[in-house]
Structure formats: structure tokens, C-alpha cells
Design a protein around this motif. Structure first.
Motif: not given
Ligand code: ADP
Ligand code: MG
Length: 589
Positions: A210-212, A216-217, A229-231
Motif C-alpha cells: 500500500v505504501e509504495t 508511486g500513484i 498494481e491491483n493484481s
């Protein structure tokens, strides 16, 4: 095998002692809590005794008044108990929370002292998870543990004494089941332990993810990589569910096994008690009291059972806390408290490699037998291909990493003899990526000198050419810069970081590609501020734009194989080698 077992036992003892040490500052409160727990346990022992008297004596003899008197006594006991329970619930939890706070404090202080290599290896989210959620379980254990152990111990002993007062043999039969329960619990221990540990690790992994992902959003949005990202997240989440599932399976087996023992006890009391009653060994009142005491007896047993789960979970949390506390911090070997250094820097045959380097060649040194001299107030420039070790070299001067051999001196003193505070106080660093803390512009500049006055901050901002911009903002210096300074442009951020160094006013300045991320126009403007900043300071400059370092006192071309060339701009140009080639290439542009 035996020895291995012994060392883990010793490790556990050490861990346990460390844990106990956190009770010390709160021992008054803790012992009050324990005393209340003791009284609660004693209170509970009255009910079956009074019930027995009522059934056996007062009811058959129709002594209604006595019955009511005893009921009143019982009511008083219960009111008293309610008060005690309040104290236990409230102050007991407070003890736990305070201990948790102490641990969190210690861990944070410790983190502040850990070397960079630790942060190279550990993920932010995972560290966060240790400092936040792992310690939560520890706090629960900290007060419930001893409380439960204490209350249960008293109640068990009390119940046994009372039961054997009624009938010793019947009591022994009942208590004979107890060792089997303990054995069963012990058997389940290691399984639960591993399961909980695995869960904690997976939670940390989810947190790190979650943090990265949030950090990196902006990158993932621009690459439309949300599904990726989700997977990635789902995989970690899946692993967490699996681990938690395993932990619950272990807990399920444990709880249901324990519940079975419970039921078995009731059954055996009913049957054995029935037989004793049938044979006239006990009377109705005693039989009833016995059944009531069994309930009392099972209460502490079940309490111990849940304590056992809590112990596993809490100790896993504490172990993970302790793991970080055991990592050696940057020990201050130095004792020299230099207030201000002149800034003559010498590298003498310095070699360095990253300890945990993933490079195929483990022995590959990033810096190999490097010798260089920077006279106070002079400027030395480092140029060379990316990956040549320029940043690494810069990081060695403030002792962010320990060198393997050779020595680095400032004003002739080995930097290992200086305290880290004295050393770092005298070094200012401007890097390519600027880190701003979430807070106001003022706070971010003041980071250079936390005691600076408002006027000093404004002066620094003026020197860094950011003051005028700040004045155009509605909130001026109180403007919030957003997380990592996200609300500012690259140039503005860099100016704030330059203002920071102006405020710090160090004798040594390290500029590591300070303007590389900026566009040409901004770079030129910032370059002026940097020139201003460098005046009168010893400078180590890493630059990719060679025109900016033309006037350096020495230019060192650093490649993977060490120093390829060194000299002044004119000397290197005359050499017609790497530097001259690079320069001509850039000039043509
Ligand atoms: P430059 O600044 O000249 O581009 P660096 O000093 O950043 O080069 O890197 C030199 C070498 O050290 C590279 O091969 C890089 O992969 C490695 N390196 C840099 N930082 C670390 C680190 N924190 N841990 C392990 N290896 C690193
Ligand atoms: Mg670099």
C-alpha cells in the motif's frame, strides 16, 4: 540439536526479560491492577459457599432472615467487585497503552539512529507495520497477560481448596483432567506460533504494498498501470488471507479441543458427583456447590486458554519489535566535538562496497583505493558515467556508510573520531531529488537550523531566490507544501532545499547533480544561487553539465574502474581523453 534448543530458550529468556523491563516505569499502577485482580478472584469464590449454606441450612430450616442477610452480603461483594472491575478495565488498559507508547518511542528513537544500510534493506510499510500494529498486540498481552494469569491462578487454587473441603477424592478426579489440557495446549503452541508469525509478515507485506502504491500513484496512473498494481496488491492480500486462514485453523483446533475438555469436565463431575451422591458421600448442597465450583474452576481455565492465544500473538509482535531493536545503530565511536570545521577533506586509499549488494560480483567495490585532497574553500568536481560511484562517494563524507579500508579525514581528523553530530553539522548536501516534509515552507527551510529566527529564515530564502515567490502566495511562509512538496515545482523545491543549506551554513558543501532534474532556464537561475552558496565553502560538486564546473580547482573523472583522469579543466582539455570528449560533445549541443 540439544544445543540449538538451548540457545532458542536463552533467546526467549532474553526476550522475556526485555519485555518485563517495560513494566518497570509503570509498576505502581501495575501492582494496583494486580491487587484489584486478586480481590476480584477472591470475591468470586464466595458464591458457591453461600449457595451451599442456603441450600443446605437456611432453606430447609426456613431461616428466611438469614438467607436474606447472606444475599445482602453477596450483593455488597458484587458491588465492590464492580468497582474493582472498573479499575482493572480502565487502569489495566492504561498500563498496556503506556507500555506500548514506551516501546513505540524506543523504536522510533532507534530508527532515527539506524544506518542507511538498514533502510536500503527494509521496506517502509513493513517498518510501519511493526511500529503500529505489532505493538498493538503486545499492549494487549502486557496487561491482560499477568492479570489473567494471576486471577486464574488464585481462582484455580481457591476452587481446589473449596472443592477438596467438600470432598477430596471427587476433587482429585476432576483435577486429574487438568494435566491433559495443559499438555494439549503445549502441543498446539508451536503451530500457533508459526501461524501468527507468518500472518504478521504478510500484514507487513500488504502494508509495504500500500505504501509504495500510494507513493508511486502518479507513476502508475501515467502508465495506466492500475490493473498491474491491483493484481500485485491482490497477490499480497491473498497471501495474507491464506496465512490468516492457517492461523485460524490452528486456533480453531486449539479452541475446539479446549472446549471439548471443558464439556468433558462437566460430564465427569455430573457422573462422578452423581455416583458420590448415590453412595451418600455428599449431600444435595455439596453436590450443587460442587457443580458451581466447577464453573468457577473452568472460568480460570478458559481464561488461561485465551491468554495462551494472546501470549502467542503478543510475543510474536514483541519479537518483531525486538528484531529491529537488535539491529546495531550507528555507534558513535568518535568523541571529538568540533564546533566548526575548516573543511579540508582528504580521502586516503579509500575502498568501499555495499554490503548487501545484489551485484553478481559480490566483491565489486564501488570505490577502490581512492585518494584525493580537497583544500578548504576549494571546489572539486566529480564527473563520469552514471553508476560510477559519484553519489556513493558523496555519501561517505557524512559517514552515511562505513568505508571498508583507508581513511577519510577532515582538517586532518579521521571522520570516525568526530561525533556524528559534529561531522554532519558541518556538511550541507543538495541533491537531485529534494525531500520536503509535509508542512509549511517555513518549517521546511527551518530544517536547516531549527533554532533560526524568522529573519534568518527570510534571509536564507532571499539568498536562495525563493523569497519573492513565497511572497506571491496567499499564505506566504505558512503555505503547506503538500506531501514531499508535491504542490511545488521542481525548481521551487530545489530553492527551498538551497535555502535550507544557507540557513545551516556548513563549511562543507556537497552538490550531487543538484540541477540535473531541472530544465535549462531554471537550471541557469539555480546555478547562480548555488554559486552564491558555494562561496567560502569547501565544495564537492557532481555535475553532468560540464560548463558549470569549468572553474573547479580539480576535476576528477570517476568511472567504474576508479579515477580515469584528474586535473583542472585546461589540463583535461589538453589531454584529449574522456573529459575532453564529453565536453566537446556537450558544447556542440
Ligand atoms: P553515480 O552516482 O555515479 O551514478 P552511484 O554511487 O549511485 O553512482 O552508484 C554506484 C554503484 O553502487 C551502482 O552500481 C549502484 O548500483 C550501486 N549502489 C548505489 N546505491 C546503492 C545501495 N544503497 N545499495 C547497494 N548498491 C548501491
Ligand atoms: Mg548519482
Amino acid at each position: 540439536m540439544r544445543r540449538g534448543a538451548r540457545t532458542t530458550d536463552e533467546g526467549n529468556m532474553h526476550l522475556f526479560r526485555k519485555f518485563i523491563s517495560y513494566y518497570k516505569p509503570h509498576r505502581k499502577l501495575f501492582f494496583t491492577d494486580m491487587a484489584c485482580s486478586f480481590l476480584v478472584a477472591v470475591c468470586d469464590l464466595f458464591y458457591p459457599m453461600i449457595a451451599k449454606n442456603i441450600i443446605n441450612t437456611y432453606v430447609p430450616n426456613r431461616e428466611l432472615r438469614m438467607m436474606l442477610v447472606w444475599a445482602a452480603v453477596l450483593l455488597c461483594i458484587y458491588l465492590f467487585k464492580a468497582g474493582l472491575n472498573y479499575v482493572i478495565q480502565y487502569w489495566g488498559h492504561i498500563v498496556g497503552v503506556r507500555m506500548q507508547g514506551d516501546m513505540r518511542h524506543d523504536m522510533f528513537m532507534h530508527l532515527q539512529r539506524l544506518p542507511f544500510s538498514f533502510f536500503d534493506e527494509n521496506k517502509t510499510g513493513s517498518i510501519m507495520s511493526r511500529i503500529i500494529s505489532d505493538l498493538q498486540d503486545v499492549s494487549e498481552l502486557a496487561h491482560h497477560g499477568p492479570e489473567d494469569l494471576f486471577i486464574s491462578g488464585i481462582m484455580l487454587v481457591g476452587a481446589f481448596v473449596m472443592l477438596s473441603g467438600i470432598n477430596l477424592y471427587l476433587s482429585l478426579i476432576v483435577f486429574a483432567i487438568l494435566p491433559f489440557m495443559v499438555l494439549f495446549a503445549w502441543r498446539m503452541r508451536s503451530e500457533m506460533n508459526t501461524a501468527f508469525r507468518k500472518t504478521r509478515e504478510e500484514v507487513a507485506e500488504v502494508n509495504a504494498n500500500v505504501e509504495t502504491a500510494i507513493a508511486g500513484i502518479r507513476v502508475s496512473r501515467s502508465y495506466t498501470a492500475a490493473p498491474h498494481e491491483n493484481s500485485k496488491f491482490d497477490r499480497a492480500n491473498e497471501r495474507f488471507k491464506l496465512a490468516r486462514g492457517r492461523a485460524y485453523r490452528a486456533m480453531g483446533m486449539f479452541s475446539s479441543g479446549m472446549a471439548l475438555f471443558n464439556d468433558f469436565l462437566y460430564l465427569s463431575v455430573l457422573v462422578a458427583g452423581g455416583l458420590f451422591f448415590y453412595n451418600g458421600k455428599i449431600d444435595t448442597g455439596e453436590f450443587a456447590a460442587f457443580l458451581l465450583y466447577i464453573t468457577l474452576f473452568l472460568k480460570p481455565v478458559n481464561r488461561l486458554v485465551s491468554l495462551f492465544e494472546q501470549l502467542q500473538e503478543g510475543m510474536t509482535g514483541f519479537r518483531r519489535f525486538h528484531e529491529i531493536m537488535e539491529v546495531h545503530d550507528e555507534e558513535d565511536t568518535g568523541t571529538v566535538e568540533a564546533e566548526s570545521l575548516n573543511g579540508t577533506i582528504d580521502f586516503e586509499d579509500v575502498s568501499f562496497r555495499y554490503l548487501n549488494s545484489d551485484a553478481a560480483d559480490q566483491d565489486a567495490k564501488v570505490i577502490s583505493h581512492l585518494t584525493m585532497h580537497i583544500e578548504r574553500g576549494h571546489t572539486v568536481a566529480l564527473v563520469g558515467p552514471s553508476g560510477g560511484g559519484k553519489t556513493t562517494l558523496c555519501n561517505l563524507i557524512p559517514r552515511f556508510y562505513e568505508i571498508d579500508s583507508g581513511r577519510i579525514t577532515i582538517d586532518g581528523t579521521d571522520i570516525r573520531e568526530l561525533t556524528r553530530y559534529a561531522l554532519r553539522k558541518n556538511i550541507g548536501i543538495v541533491q537531485q531529488d529534494v525531500f520536503l516534509f509535509n508542512g509549511t515552507i517555513r518549517e521546511n527551510i527551518a530544517y536547516g537550523n531549527l533554532e533560526a529566527s524568522e529573519q534568518e529564515i527570510i534571509d536564507a530564502a532571499k539568498k536562495a531566490n525563493i523569497h519573492d515567490y513565497v511572497m506571491t502566495l496567499d499564505e506566504g511562509y505558512d503555505t503547506n507544501v503538500g506531501e514531499r512538496g508535491i504542490k511545488l515545482s521542481g525548481g521551487q523545491k530545489q530553492r527551498i532545499s538551497i535555502a535550507r543549506v544557507f540557513l545551516k551554513n556548513p563549511s562543507i558543501l556537497i552538490l550531487d547533480e543538484a540541477t540535473s532534474a531541472l530544465d535549462n532556464a531554471t537550471e541557469m537561475l539555480i546555478q547562480q544561487s548555488l554559486a552564491e552558496l558555494s562561496r567560502g565553502r569547501t565544495c564537492l560538486v557532481v555535475a553532468h553539465r560540464l560548463s558549470t564546473i569549468k572553474n573547479a580547482d580539480e576535476i576528477i573523472v570517476l568511472t567504474k574502474d576508479g579515477i580515469a583522469e584528474r586535473g583542472t579543466h585546461d589540463e583535461l582539455m589538453a589531454n584529449h581523453a574522456i573529459y575532453a570528449g564529453l565536453y566537446q560533445y556537450q558544447f556542440r549541443e
